[in-house]
Every structure is written in C-alpha cells, then in structure tokens.
Design a protein around this motif. Structure first.
Motif, PDB file in Angstrom:
ATOM      1  N   TYR A  47       0.227  -1.231  -0.583  1.00  0.00           N
ATOM      2  CA  TYR A  47      -0.101  -0.043   0.112  1.00  0.00           C
ATOM      3  C   TYR A  47       0.750   1.244  -0.122  1.00  0.00           C
ATOM      4  O   TYR A  47       1.686   1.773   1.216  1.00  0.00           O
ATOM      5  N   SER A  48      -0.009   2.070  -1.033  1.00  0.00           N
ATOM      6  CA  SER A  48       1.169   3.489  -0.885  1.00  0.00           C
ATOM      7  C   SER A  48       0.670   4.082  -0.073  1.00  0.00           C
ATOM      8  O   SER A  48      -0.724   4.395  -0.428  1.00  0.00           O
ATOM      9  N   PRO A  49       1.493   5.020   0.039  1.00  0.00           N
ATOM     10  CA  PRO A  49       0.576   6.057   1.771  1.00  0.00           C
ATOM     11  C   PRO A  49      -0.362   7.087   1.510  1.00  0.00           C
ATOM     12  O   PRO A  49      -1.295   6.993   1.723  1.00  0.00           O
ATOM     13  N   GLY A  50       0.058   7.679  -0.242  1.00  0.00           N
ATOM     14  CA  GLY A  50      -1.120   8.603  -0.995  1.00  0.00           C
ATOM     15  C   GLY A  50      -2.082   7.621  -1.492  1.00  0.00           C
ATOM     16  O   GLY A  50      -3.775   8.362  -0.928  1.00  0.00           O
ATOM     17  N   ASN A  51      -1.875   6.570  -1.632  1.00  0.00           N
ATOM     18  CA  ASN A  51      -3.725   5.810  -2.144  1.00  0.00           C
ATOM     19  C   ASN A  51      -4.062   5.695  -0.315  1.00  0.00           C
ATOM     20  O   ASN A  51      -5.456   5.555  -0.456  1.00  0.00           O
ATOM     21  N   THR A  58      -5.922  -0.177   4.222  1.00  0.00           N
ATOM     22  CA  THR A  58      -4.827  -0.304   4.896  1.00  0.00           C
ATOM     23  C   THR A  58      -4.016  -2.520   4.056  1.00  0.00           C
ATOM     24  O   THR A  58      -5.265  -3.098   4.105  1.00  0.00           O
ATOM     25  N   LYS A  59      -3.267  -2.457   4.386  1.00  0.00           N
ATOM     26  CA  LYS A  59      -2.839  -4.066   4.110  1.00  0.00           C
ATOM     27  C   LYS A  59      -3.310  -4.386   5.258  1.00  0.00           C
ATOM     28  O   LYS A  59      -3.991  -5.808   4.433  1.00  0.00           O
ATOM     29  N   GLU A  60      -3.578  -4.761   6.383  1.00  0.00           N
ATOM     30  CA  GLU A  60      -4.346  -5.440   7.161  1.00  0.00           C
ATOM     31  C   GLU A  60      -5.851  -5.514   7.235  1.00  0.00           C
ATOM     32  O   GLU A  60      -6.514  -6.615   6.865  1.00  0.00           O
ATOM     33  N   ASP A  61      -6.309  -4.095   6.193  1.00  0.00           N
ATOM     34  CA  ASP A  61      -8.094  -4.578   6.117  1.00  0.00           C
ATOM     35  C   ASP A  61      -7.925  -5.812   5.067  1.00  0.00           C
ATOM     36  O   ASP A  61      -8.944  -5.948   4.995  1.00  0.00           O
ATOM     37  N   THR A  62      -7.271  -5.673   3.907  1.00  0.00           N
ATOM     38  CA  THR A  62      -7.140  -6.809   3.247  1.00  0.00           C
ATOM     39  C   THR A  62      -6.155  -8.381   3.444  1.00  0.00           C
ATOM     40  O   THR A  62      -6.329  -8.748   2.016  1.00  0.00           O
TER      41      THR A  62
END
Length: 172
Positions: A47-51, A58-62
């Motif tokens: 995950y890019s911070p801008g996105n 976030t990565k944890e969400d997916t």
C-alpha cells in the motif's frame, strides 16, 4: 440506457492491477436491483501512503480477502451483457484490464461509459469542476463517503441516469 452496471475500483498503489476494493451497482429499467461491495487482496500486495490517505484501506484490511479472480467470479454473473459506467472511466477500465491481464484472464471487451465525459457535455463550464462530488451534487445526489468504492459506484449510477435520461434513480 436504463440497464447498466456502475462500477468503481480503489487501488492499493500506483499499479492499476492492485485493486483493493470494488463497488458495483446493478441498474435494470432505471432501478437499482443489486449492490456489491468487496475488499480485495491486491496484487502486488503493498500500500502506498498516498493511496491509503485517499481511501483509508490498509494491508491489514485486505490480508485475508480473496484476490481479484475470486471476487470477479462473483461479480461477473451480475454484469454479464451490461455496459459499465464509471466516473473518469479510463481509470476503472484500466484497472479492470490490468487485473485481467495480471491474472491471465480473458478480457471480454466490456463497454464503458464515462460520467465525467457526460458531465462535461451536459454542464460545460457551468460547474467549477467535474469531480465526482461536484457532479453528484449538481445531479441532486448527496455523495457522503467519497472514495469508498460502493459510494462512488452509487453516485455514478445516479449521475448516469440523471444526465442521460433526466430521471432520478429508484432503489428497489
């Protein structure tokens, strides 16, 4: 065009195939008949911070979510034969093509229509810009959760009907 699927993707990073969420609103005869929202395990999985600052996913969400092929297999049955509508459709069509390519899935040549282009034709310079929240408001739709894929797809569904048919969308 009263039958269509409004669609929106969010991506984890700058790679168009890094879909991390998808929202779809199925419209038949000018009535919303189905809404689909899914988080997606993106590939590549970073995950890019801008996105993240745009959509909050976030990565944890997916991390435990299905990848694109599994998610798309659920969605495709509802959109088969329907044109797709998106705001700034080049982005969403690019994501869809990139994901199909990345996972070596045949791309069936979906027909895309763009609510941003329709807005420019309809409103011209009467709006300060043709961003999704601005166009939504001009079409009488209150977009509350911009950059949530389902909320954006809902806005697109409403905009398309308002601009092409001069009608308000009904919810079944």
């Amino acid at each position: 065009m009263l039958n269509y699927a409004a669609i929106d993707f969010e991506t984890a990073n700058g790679n168009p195939c890094s879909i991390c969420s998808v929202g779809v609103v199925i419209v038949k005869n000018g009535i919303v008949v189905k809404e689909i929202y899914r988080l997606v395990h993106p590939v590549p999985n970073y995950y890019s911070p801008g996105n993240v600052s745009v959509h909050g996913i976030t990565k944890e969400d997916t991390d435990c979510e299905d990848t694109f092929p599994e998610v798309w297999a659920e969605i495709v049955q509802y959109i088969e034969g329907l044109p797709l509508v998106a705001h700034f459709s080049r982005f969403d069509e690019g994501c869809l093509k990139a994901a199909h390519n990345r996972f070596q899935m045949p791309y069936p040549g979906y027909r895309f229509y763009c609510t941003c282009t329709a807005s420019r034709k309809h409103f011209g310079k009467s709006l300060p810009n043709h961003k999704l929240p601005t166009v939504s408001k001009a079409c009488g739709y209150n977009l509350n959760n911009h950059h949530h894929a389902l909320a954006d797809a809902e806005a697109c569904a409403h905009i398309w009907l308002a601009l092409t048919e001069g009608r308000k969308l009904k919810i079944s």
